[in-house]
Write an enzyme that holds these catalytic residues in place. Structure first.
Site, PDB file in Angstrom:
ATOM      1  N   TRP A 157       0.829  -1.196   0.000  1.00 58.80           N
ATOM      2  CA  TRP A 157       0.000   0.000   0.000  1.00 58.80           C
ATOM      3  C   TRP A 157       0.865   1.248   0.000  1.00 58.80           C
ATOM      4  CZ3 TRP A 157      -1.959  -3.717   3.881  1.00 58.80           C
ATOM      5  CH2 TRP A 157      -3.037  -4.468   3.397  1.00 58.80           C
ATOM      6  N   HIS A 177      -7.056   2.173   1.969  1.00 58.69           N
ATOM      7  CA  HIS A 177      -8.199   1.254   1.982  1.00 58.69           C
ATOM      8  C   HIS A 177      -9.238   1.811   2.951  1.00 58.69           C
ATOM      9  CE1 HIS A 177      -5.878  -1.284   5.280  1.00 58.69           C
ATOM     10  NE2 HIS A 177      -5.769   0.002   5.455  1.00 58.69           N
ATOM     11  N   ARG A 203      -3.771   4.845  -3.978  1.00 56.63           N
ATOM     12  CA  ARG A 203      -2.550   4.044  -3.869  1.00 56.63           C
ATOM     13  C   ARG A 203      -1.540   4.512  -4.895  1.00 56.63           C
ATOM     14  NH1 ARG A 203      -5.023  -2.065  -2.930  1.00 56.63           N
ATOM     15  NH2 ARG A 203      -6.349  -1.434  -1.207  1.00 56.63           N
ATOM     16  N   GLN A 217     -13.816   1.555  -2.537  1.00 61.99           N
ATOM     17  CA  GLN A 217     -14.031   0.292  -1.839  1.00 61.99           C
ATOM     18  C   GLN A 217     -15.327   0.352  -1.055  1.00 61.99           C
ATOM     19  OE1 GLN A 217     -10.617  -0.569   0.685  1.00 61.99           O
ATOM     20  NE2 GLN A 217      -9.660  -1.725  -0.971  1.00 61.99           N
ATOM     21  N   VAL A 260      -6.816  -9.371  10.172  1.00 59.44           N
ATOM     22  CA  VAL A 260      -7.808 -10.449  10.321  1.00 59.44           C
ATOM     23  C   VAL A 260      -7.093 -11.763  10.608  1.00 59.44           C
ATOM     24  CG1 VAL A 260      -9.697  -9.484   8.938  1.00 59.44           C
ATOM     25  CG2 VAL A 260      -7.834 -10.722   7.798  1.00 59.44           C
ATOM     26  N   ALA A 316     -14.812  -8.961   8.867  1.00 58.87           N
ATOM     27  CA  ALA A 316     -14.650  -7.763   8.045  1.00 58.87           C
ATOM     28  C   ALA A 316     -14.381  -8.198   6.614  1.00 58.87           C
ATOM     29  CB  ALA A 316     -13.493  -6.910   8.555  1.00 58.87           C
TER      30      ALA A 316
HETATM   31  N1  PHE Z   1      -8.351  -3.616   3.244  1.00 56.83           N
HETATM   32  C1  PHE Z   1      -8.024  -4.776   2.438  1.00 56.83           C
HETATM   33  C2  PHE Z   1      -7.488  -4.288   1.076  1.00 56.83           C
HETATM   34  O1  PHE Z   1      -7.654  -3.133   0.758  1.00 56.83           O
HETATM   35  C3  PHE Z   1      -9.230  -5.649   2.215  1.00 56.83           C
HETATM   36  C4  PHE Z   1      -9.732  -6.299   3.473  1.00 56.83           C
HETATM   37  C5  PHE Z   1     -10.717  -5.694   4.217  1.00 56.83           C
HETATM   38  C6  PHE Z   1      -9.253  -7.530   3.874  1.00 56.83           C
HETATM   39  C7  PHE Z   1     -11.224  -6.282   5.357  1.00 56.83           C
HETATM   40  C8  PHE Z   1      -9.733  -8.135   5.002  1.00 56.83           C
HETATM   41  C9  PHE Z   1     -10.717  -7.497   5.749  1.00 56.83           C
HETATM   42  O2  PHE Z   1      -6.919  -5.050   0.327  1.00 56.83           O
END
Ligand code: PHE
Length: 348
Positions: A157, A177, A203, A217, A260, A316
């Site tokens: 990122w 994100h 990004r 997103q 996660v 999530a």
């Molecule tokens: N934030 C992650 C991304 O941008 C996606 C994601 C969100 C993964 C929530 C797990 C849980 O790639």
């Protein structure tokens, strides 16, 4: 001035006033000024009795001629005025039988259509829509999501940084994100939590057919007692069916995101081919389309927000709206979406 000359003068004067009379009111005033009780011509006719018989005949005849002539002039003037007023109202008349001029109506951008559809589906599943800031603190975008400064995940990122600070806090960046809203939301709300977070992310990317430096997103966050991976899968499966059709199957594979545990990525089976067609523009023969990252909210994140992770669990997910738009409409280059070419956009 003889009586005959007087009649000629009255007639000439009356004609001049008549020519200047511009409406029904003026005509009526003119009429009584000439023919009325105290009218100019009436005075002459009244005076006839006092004249010698010879003179009376000549003056009477002249007065009658003048009267007829002026009456005719009045009628003519009235006609002229009427015709003029008709012509004037015809000129600005509204022809209600003319076909209307077509209005150019806009339409919703395909990404907007899909974002709304995503949020509608999650709203029906019980998720409220909330939004967060696009300019975000490093702390929420990375730190509290368990992505410390030297963590390799930050490479993925690589981002746009800002020199400013808010309330003495920094560093600031354009969020990469929508996951930082997980932290902001659990900091300020108590479980049960069910929210969907739409928003733009940025990004530092080299752009190509599937990458843009700005993307949208939708983040999903649920925190409650007793939530498991089965709830995540059921929710996402229902989402995929509503979004891509009732026959869709979903595939969850192992993946890694620091915030996660376990982490998964979710794919749906191809809706454009049976899954074995290498020429398929949507899956290119892979049969599965990856549509989002997801997982169970890391217990450390739940504990850091002040809740007992033995009691509260959560899931999530984060999906790219452009990605889903491309899949849904069969768009092959992400850059077309924001090039603002109406010939492209008006197809959707
Ligand atoms: N934030 C992650 C991304 O941008 C996606 C994601 C969100 C993964 C929530 C797990 C849980 O790639």
């Amino acid at each position: 001035m003889t009586a005959i000359e007087q009649i000629a003068a009255i007639e000439a004067d009356a004609r001049a006033t008549l020519a200047a009379a511009g409406g029904e009111g003026a005509l009526a005033a003119w009429q009584s000024g000439v023919f009325g009780k105290g009218g100019s011509l009436t005075a002459i006719l009244r005076g006839l009795g006092a004249l010698a018989p010879e003179e009376r005949k000549a003056v009477g005849a002249a007065a009658n001629l003048a009267k007829q002539a002026l009456e005719a002039a009045l009628a003519e003037r009235r006609e002229t005025l009427k015709a003029a007023s008709l012509a004037a109202s015809a000129a600005d008349a509204l022809d209600v039988t003319l076909p209307g001029r077509p209005l150019r109506r806009g339409r919703l951008h395909p990404v907007t259509q899909v974002r709304r559809e995503i949020l509608d589906i999650f709203a029906r599943l019980g998720f409220a829509t909330v939004e967060g800031p696009e300019v975000e603190l490093d702390e929420y975008n990375f730190g509290r999501l368990r992505i410390p400064e030297h963590h390799p995940a930050r490479d993925r990122w690589d981002t746009f940084w800002l020199d400013e600070e808010v309330d003495g806090r920094q560093p600031l960046l354009l969020r990469t994100h929508t996951s930082p809203m997980q932290i902001r939301h659990i900091d300020t709300h108590e479980p049960p939590i069910r929210v969907a977070v739409p928003g733009r992310c940025y990004r530092y990317e080299a752009t190509d057919a599937t990458h843009e430096w700005m993307l949208e997103q939708v983040e999903l966050l649920a925190i409650d007692e007793g939530l498991s991976l089965a709830n995540l899968k059921g929710t996402l499966q229902e989402f995929a069916r509503q979004m891509f059709g009732p026959e869709r199957r979903v595939l969850m594979r192992n993946s890694y995101f620091p915030f996660v545990e376990p982490g998964v990525e979710l794919a749906v089976d191809c809706f454009a081919c049976p899954g074995d067609n290498p020429a398929c523009p949507v899956c290119r023969g892979a049969g599965w389309l990856e549509i989002m990252g997801a997982g169970m909210v890391h217990p450390e994140i739940i504990a850091a927000a002040g809740y007992d992770p033995a009691r509260y669990t959560g899931f999530a997910a984060g999906m790219g709206v452009e990605r889903i738009t491309m899949l849904k409409f069969g768009i092959t280059d992400i850059r077309d979406l924001h090039a603002n070419d109406l010939r492209f956009l008006s197809q959707f």
